[in-house]
Write a protein that holds these residues in place. Structure first.
Motif, PDB file in Angstrom:
ATOM      1  N   LEU A  44       0.816  -1.306   0.039  1.00  0.00           N
ATOM      2  CA  LEU A  44      -0.039   0.128  -0.093  1.00  0.00           C
ATOM      3  C   LEU A  44       0.945   1.190   0.131  1.00  0.00           C
ATOM      4  O   LEU A  44       0.461   2.318  -0.439  1.00  0.00           O
ATOM      5  CB  LEU A  44      -0.950   0.066   1.239  1.00  0.00           C
ATOM      6  N   GLY A  47       0.641   2.524  -3.313  1.00  0.00           N
ATOM      7  CA  GLY A  47      -0.511   3.256  -3.935  1.00  0.00           C
ATOM      8  C   GLY A  47      -1.739   2.416  -3.411  1.00  0.00           C
ATOM      9  O   GLY A  47      -1.515   1.181  -2.893  1.00  0.00           O
ATOM     10  N   GLU A  48      -3.131   2.661  -3.682  1.00  0.00           N
ATOM     11  CA  GLU A  48      -4.155   2.100  -3.036  1.00  0.00           C
ATOM     12  C   GLU A  48      -4.194   0.967  -3.958  1.00  0.00           C
ATOM     13  O   GLU A  48      -3.881   0.475  -4.868  1.00  0.00           O
ATOM     14  CB  GLU A  48      -5.451   2.790  -3.175  1.00  0.00           C
ATOM     15  N   VAL A  78      -4.657   2.001   7.853  1.00  0.00           N
ATOM     16  CA  VAL A  78      -5.139   1.947   6.646  1.00  0.00           C
ATOM     17  C   VAL A  78      -6.946   2.399   6.667  1.00  0.00           C
ATOM     18  O   VAL A  78      -7.504   2.386   7.666  1.00  0.00           O
ATOM     19  CB  VAL A  78      -5.406   0.159   6.081  1.00  0.00           C
ATOM     20  N   ARG A  81     -11.574   3.203   0.431  1.00  0.00           N
ATOM     21  CA  ARG A  81     -12.400   4.160  -0.164  1.00  0.00           C
ATOM     22  C   ARG A  81     -13.288   3.214  -1.150  1.00  0.00           C
ATOM     23  O   ARG A  81     -12.926   2.646  -1.973  1.00  0.00           O
ATOM     24  CB  ARG A  81     -11.408   4.988  -0.863  1.00  0.00           C
ATOM     25  N   TYR A  89      -7.996   0.230  -0.653  1.00  0.00           N
ATOM     26  CA  TYR A  89      -7.249   0.725   0.634  1.00  0.00           C
ATOM     27  C   TYR A  89      -6.069   1.445   0.450  1.00  0.00           C
ATOM     28  O   TYR A  89      -5.378   1.194  -0.589  1.00  0.00           O
ATOM     29  CB  TYR A  89      -6.952  -0.835   1.397  1.00  0.00           C
ATOM     30  N   SER A  90      -6.034   2.368   1.353  1.00  0.00           N
ATOM     31  CA  SER A  90      -4.224   3.033   1.221  1.00  0.00           C
ATOM     32  C   SER A  90      -4.098   3.410   2.447  1.00  0.00           C
ATOM     33  O   SER A  90      -4.911   3.180   3.551  1.00  0.00           O
ATOM     34  CB  SER A  90      -4.844   4.445   0.515  1.00  0.00           C
ATOM     35  N   THR A  92      -3.017   5.555   5.728  1.00  0.00           N
ATOM     36  CA  THR A  92      -3.805   6.644   6.483  1.00  0.00           C
ATOM     37  C   THR A  92      -2.698   7.823   6.681  1.00  0.00           C
ATOM     38  O   THR A  92      -3.044   9.008   6.540  1.00  0.00           O
ATOM     39  CB  THR A  92      -4.447   6.335   7.594  1.00  0.00           C
TER      40      THR A  92
END
Length: 137
Positions: A44, A47-48, A78, A81, A89-90, A92
């Motif tokens: 991650l 990137g997402e 995490v 979106r 997921y990405s 935080t």
């Protein structure tokens, strides 16, 4: 956790909340101590991704990825979106990338010392007896 709280807990601040800050630092490092969770975080960092992406890229089972993503989400590391019926997921916090980079620098500087740790290492020291059920017979 705000940046100043993070610094305080890792630096061992002597303020009144030291114990809770230390507990938070222990929880943070524990959340990253599982190989699957760390692999997800590292992925991650690029990137997402969706759970299905993580399954394919990391070679882990869907149930494993889902459980570990849920753990990381519960820890606040995490976020998901939603987009239609999919969840992306990405990470935080960008500070997590700094933590990973610092860990890589420390590992490069210490070589195999951490991997050889008798308590938490990933392999036994050369010439030592492994304490196994078979070895105790």
């Amino acid at each position: 956790m705000a940046m100043n709280e993070s610094n305080a807990c890792l630096a061992g601040s002597t303020s009144g909340g030291t114990s809770s800050n230390l507990d938070a630092a222990v929880a943070l490092f524990h959340s990253l101590s599982d190989g699957a969770r760390l692999a997800i975080v590292r992925r991650l960092a690029d990137g997402e991704a969706r759970v299905v992406d993580l399954i394919g890229e990391l070679g882990l089972a869907q149930s494993t990825v889902s459980a570990h993503v849920a753990c990381l989400r519960d820890c606040g590391l995490v976020i998901g979106r939603p987009e239609g019926r999919q969840m992306f997921y990405s990470l935080t916090r960008p500070e997590l990338l700094d933590l990973l980079a610092a860990a890589e620098t420390l590992l490069a500087a210490t070589g195999n010392t951490v991997a050889l740790c008798p308590n938490y290492g990933t392999r036994p020291r050369t010439g030592t007896t492994i304490d196994t059920e078979e070895g105790r017979r």
